[in-house]
Scaffold this active site. Structure first.
Site: not given
Length: 383
Positions: A125-126, A39-40, A130, A71, A174, A128
């Site tokens: 994994a969804g 929806t965003d 990133s 990292s 996100d 967010s």
């Protein structure tokens, strides 16, 4: 692990790579979306909450014009590129999320920057991961350089890094969640007006847990499926003659769409916006949060059937959780893999986890990873 320990570890790892201490350490959380998928970017409503899992970024300015990125999760892989040589897609991979933020602030960071990244937000994994990385670096640069940027502007810096530099066509949910969420709440965000407020989400006092069930299947926003759904929504918007799909008054108005695929894509957005508003109404009312469960489950059916972004693993996960007593369950995130969320009684959590794990075993799937989504604070400086 206490935040002081995490900050000290990041600082020590920074010194081991770069030969000196950082000038600060910042953290930004991953997020789970309670309700409001896709929806965003349609100008609609979302309701994410921040996770206790964070990405940490230790930063120090340089004077040689280089951006150097390391990292803890990628040992021995130090990415080096001149700040003046940053361009969309270069550097690629995980380092692109850092490079994209620096690319948005070229004058401020012209002298160069050293970055050490550490974190426990599961990638793919969804959740967010990133955006957590982008926001930790963006907040760190604002503080370190004294930049005159408010939080909404920081959201835009981080979002442009993902959209324009990395090439993932996401909305702004996100980054907004990572920067704006507060502990014990979900963030009700109108993505068009940018109006945001905190909605109480005290699950523990109600004897509830929000389980995140990571199927282990790949999830990547930069892949084509996400972009295709976004283009289909844009086509439906144009065909309906509205500014955004949030402006469609009701599902009946979608009969004007001759194309069945576009009609179903738009129907998901229209009904999902309505579900977000209903969940917010229930939580604002101070009633039993268990009441939002059926709305979560209805959201999964819509994502599976109308938006067609679920997977067999996600469908099995949701079905097994519901069968074991979850009040509601649904996939979340961009789709095509990733995680599901289940609202469960604390007393039933072990049974739900066991049921999902056993069902995955019978289906021949890799056992899911399980975390509890405790509504947590947004990005902050650790030291």
């Amino acid at each position: 692990m206490p935040e002081e320990t995490l900050a000290a570890r990041a600082a020590d790892d920074f010194a081991a790579v770069f030969g000196g201490p950082p000038q600060g350490v910042w953290a930004a959380p991953g997020r789970v979306n309670v309700i409001g998928e896709h929806t965003d970017y349609n100008g609609g409503f979302v309701l994410p909450t921040a996770l206790p899992h964070t990405t940490r970024a230790a930063l120090a300015l340089r004077t040689d014009g280089l951006l150097r990125i390391a990292s803890v999760q990628q040992p021995g892989d130090v990415v080096e590129v001149p700040v003046a040589g940053l361009r969309p897609g270069h550097p690629g991979g995980w380092a692109g999320y850092v490079g994209g933020v620096v690319h948005e602030l070229p004058a401020a960071v012209a002298g160069g920057l050293s970055v050490l990244v550490d974190g426990d937000v599961p990638a793919g994994a969804g959740l967010s991961s990133s955006a957590a990385l982008e926001c930790a670096v963006a907040l760190g640069l604002r503080d370190l350089l004294g930049l005159d940027l408010d939080t909404v502007e920081l959201v835009d810096v981080a979002r442009r890094a993902e959209n324009d530099f990395v090439g993932a066509p996401t909305g702004l949910m996100d980054q907004s969640a990572s920067l704006l969420c507060t502990a014990g709440h979900a963030l009700f965000l109108d993505t068009r007006s940018r109006e945001a407020r905190q909605v109480p989400l005290d699950l523990a006092s109600a004897g509830l847990e929000l389980l995140v069930l990571d199927t282990g299947t790949r999830h990547a926003h930069a892949d084509g499926g996400y972009g295709e759904r976004r283009r289909q929504c844009e086509e439906a918007t144009a065909a309906l003659g509205v500014a955004a799909l949030r402006d469609v008054p009701d599902v009946a108005a979608l009969d004007a769409l001759a194309d069945d695929v576009l009609r179903r894509r738009a129907r998901h957005i229209v009904t999902e916006d309505a579900r977000v508003l209903e969940v917010v109404r229930l939580l604002d009312g101070g009633g039993d949060p268990r009441g939002i469960g059926p709305l979560l489950t209805a959201g999964h059916a819509s994502l599976r059937d109308d938006f067609e972004i679920s997977t067999p693993e996600l469908d099995v996960c949701v079905a097994a959780a519901l069968g074991a007593g979850a009040h509601g369950a649904r996939m979340f995130g961009g789709g095509f893999g990733g995680s599901a969320v289940a609202l469960v009684d604390v007393a039933d959590a072990d049974r739900v986890v066991r049921a999902v794990t056993e069902r995955f075993d019978r289906e021949g799937y890799t056992a899911p990873a399980i975390v509890t989504a405790v509504p947590s604070a947004g990005a902050r400086r650790l030291r």
